[in-house]
Each structure stands twice: as structure tokens, then as C-alpha cells.
Design an enzyme around this catalytic site. Structure first.
Site, PDB file in Angstrom:
ATOM      1  N   LYS A   1       0.821  -1.216   0.000  1.00  0.00           N
ATOM      2  CA  LYS A   1       0.000   0.000   0.000  1.00  0.00           C
ATOM      3  C   LYS A   1       0.851   1.260   0.000  1.00  0.00           C
ATOM      4  O   LYS A   1       0.511   2.240  -0.666  1.00  0.00           O
ATOM      5  CB  LYS A   1      -0.954   0.012   1.194  1.00  0.00           C
ATOM      6  CG  LYS A   1      -2.048  -1.035   1.050  1.00  0.00           C
ATOM      7  CD  LYS A   1      -3.217  -0.764   1.964  1.00  0.00           C
ATOM      8  CE  LYS A   1      -4.334  -1.756   1.658  1.00  0.00           C
ATOM      9  NZ  LYS A   1      -5.501  -1.567   2.501  1.00  0.00           N
TER      10      LYS A   1
ATOM     11  N   LYS B   1      -6.845  -9.295  -7.201  1.00  0.00           N
ATOM     12  CA  LYS B   1      -8.188  -9.523  -6.647  1.00  0.00           C
ATOM     13  C   LYS B   1      -9.097  -8.328  -6.919  1.00  0.00           C
ATOM     14  O   LYS B   1      -8.633  -7.196  -7.057  1.00  0.00           O
ATOM     15  CB  LYS B   1      -8.105  -9.884  -5.164  1.00  0.00           C
ATOM     16  CG  LYS B   1      -8.120  -8.753  -4.179  1.00  0.00           C
ATOM     17  CD  LYS B   1      -8.136  -9.310  -2.747  1.00  0.00           C
ATOM     18  CE  LYS B   1      -8.551  -8.220  -1.777  1.00  0.00           C
ATOM     19  NZ  LYS B   1      -8.340  -8.551  -0.372  1.00  0.00           N
TER      20      LYS B   1
ATOM     21  N   LYS C   1     -12.321  -3.227  -3.661  1.00  0.00           N
ATOM     22  CA  LYS C   1     -13.198  -2.051  -3.549  1.00  0.00           C
ATOM     23  C   LYS C   1     -12.410  -0.751  -3.628  1.00  0.00           C
ATOM     24  O   LYS C   1     -12.962   0.293  -3.930  1.00  0.00           O
ATOM     25  CB  LYS C   1     -13.997  -2.111  -2.254  1.00  0.00           C
ATOM     26  CG  LYS C   1     -13.162  -2.322  -1.009  1.00  0.00           C
ATOM     27  CD  LYS C   1     -14.036  -2.723   0.172  1.00  0.00           C
ATOM     28  CE  LYS C   1     -13.194  -3.347   1.274  1.00  0.00           C
ATOM     29  NZ  LYS C   1     -14.006  -3.928   2.331  1.00  0.00           N
TER      30      LYS C   1
END
Ligand code: TRP
Length: 344
Positions: free
Chosen positions: A118, A208, A211
């Protein structure tokens, strides 16, 4: 006393069909199945939701919406051993996290792969300290309640291991303070191997469906209209083999479509594969997936519009009252151990 199963679901963006099938539905099924024998703690990690930047003006509505979605998915709100609560409504989470911060090394946090992934996407001064010590708060989430079972997807295994480490570290310095959750292999044994299931992004099926993906083109949201979802499915990336085969390594796009088809239809993967393997029309497969996704979304959205918001709020408040009692008792023991409070 029942043993505790605990899990959180992040609420920083609209839920995807990937979250629904890979995380939410298994959680709802687990709660239904296990609540007779275990206490099930299901919480919204709202304090974790802005470790990377979000739109704060929608956070609160988003949290409530996620809970409505869980309810529409069949979460047994009326079960006395299923608890739903918001992390930030239990101040002990933040307070225990601070204590843990002071027993956690910079090095061990810096090695966390989720942090590395991240933070790599952000410029140095946009990487928050909250993102860095995210696992510390997560350890507090688990250890405050002495949870034994925590379902962990692949991206969370290091965090669970850290939770065990900090529990054992505190215990060896201060005596038996915390009950550590079971190690990862035992979690997999308990929850079964469905845990690893991940619906992939339609545009980039090697990653994946997430969201927090910026473009949203490869992502089906639970709030998408059936038409919008169909469109995304029809333009899903596939491959150039020209023959349908279930092979997640070599043909991730086609395999992802086959998985969505099986899960939404509640059918066995091998049955669905047998129906499609060897055929050459990717278009027909996409049409079948689009059709089932459309009817799934319209059914689901109809159920969602029937959800009673008052019932959710009453449940949250009752659970939060109870959870504050448990969490505060654990926090006090930790505060006493480190010298912040006199020993009883
Ligand atoms: N990190 C989890 C996720 O991204 C959410 C989470 C926060 C969590 N605290 C937790 C999960 C404690 C289990 C236990 O999905």
C-alpha cells in the site's frame, strides 16, 4: 464461556461482489452455523478505514450501508451470541493499540507486506503513520476480547501472526494478560479452505477484485445496476486460447468468470466447469455470467431496500454496551500491568 470467533470488514468504499462472495457470505454463513456453539463478534473497523485517504463526507453513511448489506445477506441480528459493533465506539481499541505501539518495533511493522504494497503506491508524505501501525490496532481488536478464531485471508496472515507475537511478548513480560488467537494453520483447519477464495478484477484477473480500485471498471459493486454489471462482465479481459478451460494460473480471466457463475448459482465449481470446458465461445460464457449477475443484483437490491435500519441501530447499541464491558476489563488489566493503574 463460549469461545469467540471474531472478524472485521472494512467499510471505506462500496462493497463489491468479490467481497460479497469471498468474505461477506462466508461470514454470514459462519455466523448462522456457529453461533449456537461460539460467540461471534463481527465489527466494523472504522478506525482502520482511513489509513489511506478516503472521502470522509461519506464514511458514516458507508458504515451503515455495509451493515444493511450484511443484514440483507442474512446476518442473524436477533441471535444473542452474534454481536455487531463499530470499533470506534469502543474506545479501548485505540487505547490498547497505543500501549501495544510502545512494545512494537519499527522493523517488524516495516516488514508487513500489506504495508509495503500500500505504501508503494503513495508518495512519502502521504504514507500515514496509521497505515504503518495498522496491524497494531488489529491486534488490539482481537486481543481485547480474547478471540480464539479469526478467519484470515492470505493478505491478513502476517497480521494474525503479529497479533500472536505481541500477545506472547506482553505475556512473557507481564504474566498471563492475553489469550492469543490460534496460529494460522489452525484457523484454516477450523474455517475450511474456502477462506482463500478471491474473486478477481474483471479487467486484470491476476489481481483480486478490490473495492479500493480507482477505475472501478473491473469491479462489480453491490450497488451497481444490473445493466452496469452486465456491461462490465461483457468487457471482461480473457485470453487468446479460444477454448474455455478452468485454470486459474494460465487462464485467470476465464476461470474467474466460471467461479462467479458457480458461486452466484450456488453450484459446485466442477459441475459448472464440466458444462463449459471445451467450448469456444467466450461471448456465450460472458452472457451467462452477466445474466446470473443481473438477477442476483436485482434480487439482492430488493431485499436490501426492505432492511429495517432501526433494528440495526438497536443491535449496534446493545452490542456496543456489552463489548465496552469486556474490552474495558481487558484494557484495565493491561493498564495495571504497564503501571498506568494501581494493581487491584
Ligand atoms: N484488516 C482486516 C481486513 O482488511 C480488517 C480487520 C481489522 C480485522 N481488524 C481486524 C479482521 C481484526 C479480523 C480481526 O480485512
Amino acid at each position: 464461556m463460549k469461545q469467540i470467533i471474531l472478524t472485521g470488514i472494512r467499510a471505506n468504499n462500496d462493497l463489491t461482489i468479490g467481497n460479497y462472495l469471498g468474505a461477506l457470505l462466508p461470514i454470514v454463513d459462519m455466523a448462522k452455523k456457529r453461533a449456537a456453539e461460539y460467540q461471534v463478534n463481527l465489527f466494523v473497523p472504522d478506525l482502520h478505514s482511513f489509513t489511506t485517504p478516503i472521502d470522509h463526507s461519506t464514511l458514516n453513511a458507508q458504515i451503515m450501508q455495509n451493515l444493511r448489506i450484511f443484514t440483507a445477506a442474512g446476518l442473524p441480528l436477533d441471535h444473542p451470541d452474534v454481536h455487531i459493533y463499530r470499533q470506534s465506539y469502543i474506545p479501548a481499541h485505540s487505547e490498547l493499540a497505543w500501549i501495544f505501539d510502545c512494545f512494537t518495533g519499527m522493523g517488524e511493522m516495516g516488514r508487513m507486506t500489506q504495508y509495503k504494497d500500500k505504501s508503494a503506491k503513495l508518495s512519502e508524505d502521504r504514507i500515514s503513520v496509521g497505515l504503518f501501525n495498522y496491524p497494531v490496532l488489529m491486534a488490539a481488536d482481537i486481543l481485547l476480547y480474547g478471540a480464539t478464531y479469526v478467519p484470515v485471508g492470505e493478505d491478513q496472515t502476517q497480521h494474525l501472526e503479529f497479533t500472536r507475537d505481541i500477545a506472547l511478548r506482553m505475556n512473557s513480560q507481564f504474566g498471563e494478560l492475553f489469550t492469543a488467537p490460534l496460529p494460522v494453520p489452525k484457523q484454516h483447519e477450523f474455517f475450511g479452505k474456502d477462506q482463500g477464495l478471491r474473486i478477481k478484477d474483471l479487467q486484470d484477473p491476476r489481481k483480486k477484485m478490490s473495492k479500493s480500485d480507482e477505475s472501478g471498471k473491473g469491479v462489480i459493486f453491490m450497488s451497481d445496476t444490473p445493466e452496469a454489471a452486465s456491461k462490465k462482465i461483457m468487457s471482461a479481459a480473457t485470453d487468446s486460447y479460444g477454448e474455455i478451460r478452468f485454470d486459474t494460473k494460465e487462464r485467470p480471466g476465464i476461470s474467474n468468470l466460471l467461479q462467479i457463475l458457480a458461486l452466484l448459482g450456488g453450484r459446485n465449481q466442477s459441475v459448472v466447469n464440466a458444462e463449459w470446458e471445451g467450448k469456444s465461445s467466450y461471448g456465450d460464457l460472458k452472457k451467462a455470467v452477466a445474466a446470473i449477475a443481473s438477477s442476483f443484483l436485482s434480487d439482492f437490491q430488493a431485499r436490501l431496500s426492505q432492511v429495517d435500519g432501526e433494528q440495526i441501530i438497536a443491535k449496534l447499541e446493545a452490542s456496543e454496551r456489552l463489548m465496552n464491558e469486556t474490552a474495558n476489563a481487558t484494557l484495565l488489566r493491561a493498564q495495571q500491568a504497564v503501571g498506568l493503574r494501581p494493581k487491584a
